[in-house]
Design a protein around this motif. Structure first.
Motif, short mmCIF file in Angstrom:
data_model
loop_
_atom_site.label_atom_id
_atom_site.label_comp_id
_atom_site.label_asym_id
_atom_site.label_seq_id
_atom_site.Cartn_x
_atom_site.Cartn_y
_atom_site.Cartn_z
N ILE A 131 -10.24 3.96 -0.40
CA ILE A 131 -9.28 3.74 0.70
C ILE A 131 -9.69 2.14 0.88
O ILE A 131 -10.69 1.96 1.52
CB ILE A 131 -9.35 4.40 2.04
N ASN A 132 -8.62 1.26 0.91
CA ASN A 132 -9.11 -0.11 1.37
C ASN A 132 -9.27 0.00 3.08
O ASN A 132 -8.57 0.68 3.61
CB ASN A 132 -7.91 -0.90 0.91
N LEU A 133 -10.15 -0.92 3.31
CA LEU A 133 -10.68 -0.80 4.46
C LEU A 133 -9.50 -1.18 5.61
O LEU A 133 -9.51 -0.68 7.02
CB LEU A 133 -11.85 -1.96 5.02
N ILE A 134 -8.66 -2.18 5.24
CA ILE A 134 -7.53 -2.57 6.11
C ILE A 134 -6.45 -1.60 6.15
O ILE A 134 -6.02 -1.15 7.22
CB ILE A 134 -6.94 -4.03 5.56
N ILE A 135 -6.30 -0.79 5.06
CA ILE A 135 -5.33 0.34 5.42
C ILE A 135 -5.60 1.55 5.93
O ILE A 135 -4.95 2.34 6.36
CB ILE A 135 -4.66 0.48 3.81
N LYS A 136 -7.03 1.60 5.91
CA LYS A 136 -7.54 2.72 6.59
C LYS A 136 -6.94 3.19 8.00
O LYS A 136 -6.73 4.27 8.36
CB LYS A 136 -9.21 2.74 6.49
N ASN A 137 -6.93 1.84 8.75
CA ASN A 137 -6.34 2.07 10.18
C ASN A 137 -4.80 2.64 10.40
O ASN A 137 -4.62 2.95 11.26
CB ASN A 137 -6.52 0.71 10.90
N GLN B 257 0.88 -1.21 0.00
CA GLN B 257 0.02 0.17 -0.09
C GLN B 257 0.80 1.15 0.08
O GLN B 257 0.49 2.32 -0.13
CB GLN B 257 -0.92 0.08 1.29
N TYR B 258 2.34 1.07 0.43
CA TYR B 258 3.09 2.33 0.38
C TYR B 258 4.12 2.02 -0.90
O TYR B 258 5.17 2.61 -0.71
CB TYR B 258 3.71 2.49 1.67
N THR B 259 3.79 1.35 -1.87
CA THR B 259 4.62 1.21 -2.96
C THR B 259 3.96 1.61 -4.25
O THR B 259 2.69 1.26 -4.35
CB THR B 259 5.04 -0.55 -3.08
#
Length: 546
Positions: free
Chosen positions: A478-484, A370-372
């Motif tokens: 925003i993907n729900l997992i990365i949202k956190n 997600q940071y790539t």
């Protein structure tokens, strides 16, 4: 003397979309078909697994090796080792510590070689196994075969990390003394290009005249790639070629069905629903039709889970130019500008918090993915260059088919056999019986994957999409997992600062000293990934007032 191949068959090939499942099934098929062993011995833990084996390989065995393949229940293994002269025992994964253990602790008629094979190397669950592998003292007659040179480098990083940690703690080295040869995965090239484009499209119900861009992969960002950027790129393609179609095909598990729904909603928001064809969990027989029906293949993978890229060579064998990310084993499969294009990728050098938190049941390769970022502008340019130039498209298609000869199983199996033969000789000459959870930094292990790293000198600027997000004219998906893991105040502040003027990464971080530098960089890369921020290497600094 007989040459006998041994394998403890533990894997379930039930999923046609799991890369390892496909690769292992094709490898065993090719070995039986093209191999020169006198016998192949397979050991099974259960009747269910034996039936699975028979279901997949009965026809191949009957046609190519009717009297060579022998199956045994697993409890017969000790007896067979004591009475049979094996050339090699091969594992379908890189963890060979169990095979080393049984060779050292069971009575064996004669020393044999041991080999494993790399697939996914980004799982935290592998670290104890690799420690145990080193503690079991692999020897020069043992090898972990690497599907790609990138994977080979990861293996070197893994063993160096373990050895350094162990040496610091216990003042003793546990170097890996086995081999790490590179032999890629393969395909049977004769299986491709059997159906014309027109016939394939007719059978699939695809439009006859439209240009079709195809992706075949697991439809999940957690272990393959993020599809939101693909939809963003395709939306831009449609401005130039409104009749183009995007086919997204691949495996979709029940727990990932919500992700497909999210993609469909996003496509609807962008007004491109009618131009996208989703093909989740297609029949295995459809795969060759999909390749035959397409004009261009794309695979902008951004996940460390990927090591080789079997669909890349399938696409090349089908005569499709490939536009993929400059990432992992893809670097070795696609010759940029000849058989397709590799699109630059960028990730940060390190992020200690993610590396540390990954100890607690997180999926680190997904979080880091997600940071790539895969460069959307260049990906769009490369696709448009192919779509606008029939001559270039045809030339690359022909180059693609020619490039794939070395990946035919008929060429690769002799490489395996040559390795096994040399290892067996080494075992006879040098073998002696062999007389811990570790923590990895994924950023260090996979540091060579991206084209660029985010440097202090990297110049950053806001894009039109970023200005629209800042003005609430466009929503972030925003993907729900990365949202956190995202700080929305920080995201807004980064965009606001870049709206004033372009800044270097160092200058932008300096304006956010109340956050950790890693956190700021990860948010910058997330904005780059989703097209809200553009980046430029230091050579472009003079173009900006910074």
């Amino acid at each position: 003397m007989k040459k006998i191949f041994g394998h403890i068959y533990l894997f379930d090939f039930s999923s046609p979309f799991l890369g390892r499942s496909v690769a292992d099934r094709e490898f065993i098929t090719a070995l039986i078909r093209f191999g020169s062993f006198d016998e192949y011995h397979f050991f099974f833990e259960s009747e269910t697994i034996l039936k699975d084996f028979q279901r997949h390989f009965a026809d191949t065995i009957a046609f190519y090796a009717p009297n060579k393949v022998k199956t045994f229940p697993l409890y017969k293994l000790e007896e067979q080792l004591a009475t049979t002269t094996y050339t090699v025992f091969h594992s379908s994964d890189p963890l060979i510590e169990k095979l080393i253990y049984l060779r050292s602790n069971f009575t064996i008629k004669e020393p044999f070689a041991i080999t494993g094979y790399t697939h996914t190397l980004s799982s935290r669950n592998l670290s104890p196994g690799f420690l145990l592998t080193l503690l079991q003292q692999p020897q020069s007659c043992d090898a972990i075969i690497c599907s790609s040179k990138c994977g080979q480098k990861v293996m070197e990083n893994i063993f160096d990390t373990i050895n350094n940690s162990f040496s610091q703690a216990f003042h003793q080295d546990i170097d890996y003394k086995g081999q790490l040869p590179h032999i890629p995965l393969g395909i049977t090239t004769e299986s491709y290009n059997k159906v014309s484009k027109d016939e394939a499209r007719k059978k699939l119900g695809f439009p006859a005249e439209n240009q079709i861009i195809l992706s075949i992969a697991r439809l999940t960002p957690s272990s393959k790639m993020d599809y939101y950027p693909i939809l963003d790129v395709f939306s831009r393609i449609l401005h130039e070629y409104p009749t183009a179609r995007l086919v997204l095909a691949g495996g979709l598990s029940e727990e990932k069905e919500n992700y497909l729904k999210e993609l469909q909603v996003y496509a609807q928001q962008k007004g491109i629903t009618d131009e996208i064809i989703f093909c989740p969990n297609f029949e295995d027989s459809y795969k060759h039709l999909l390749y035959s029906a397409a004009d261009i293949f794309i695979s902008p993978s951004d996940n460390m889970q990927e090591t080789f890229g079997i669909t890349i060579i399938e696409a090349l064998a089908s005569g499709l130019p490939v536009v993929c990310s400059d990432w992992d084993g893809y670097k070795e499969l696609v010759t940029d500008g000849v058989t397709g294009y590799r699109v630059p990728t960028i990730m940060q050098k390190s992020y200690d918090a993610i590396d540390n938190l990954s100890l607690f049941s997180l999926n680190p390769s997904f979080i880091i993915a997600q940071y790539t970022a895969v460069n959307q502008d260049i990906m769009t340019e490369r696709l448009l260059s192919l779509m606008s130039n029939d001559r270039l498209l045809t030339e690359m298609a022909e180059n693609a088919k020619r490039s794939i000869v070395c990946y035919d199983w008929s060429q690769l199996i002799p490489q395996y056999e040559s390795l096994w033969s040399s290892l067996k000789t080494e075992a006879l000459l040098q073998y002696t019986p062999s007389s811990f959870s570790l923590h990895f930094s994924f950023y260090k292990l996979f540091s060579h994957y991206p084209t660029y790293h985010l440097e202090d000198t990297t110049v950053l600027s806001i894009t039109d999409a970023g200005e629209n997000i800042l003005a609430n004219r466009q929503e972030l998906s925003i993907n729900l997992i990365i949202k956190n893991f995202l700080d929305f105040h920080l995201l807004g502040s980064l965009l606001s600062n870049l709206k004033e003027k372009p800044l270097t990464n160092a200058d932008l971080k300096a304006r956010h000293r109340n956050y950790t530098q890693d956190l700021v960089e990860s948010h910058i890369l997330w904005l780059i990934k989703y097209g809200a921020v553009a980046y430029y290497e230091k050579d472009f600094r003079n173009n900006f007032d910074i």
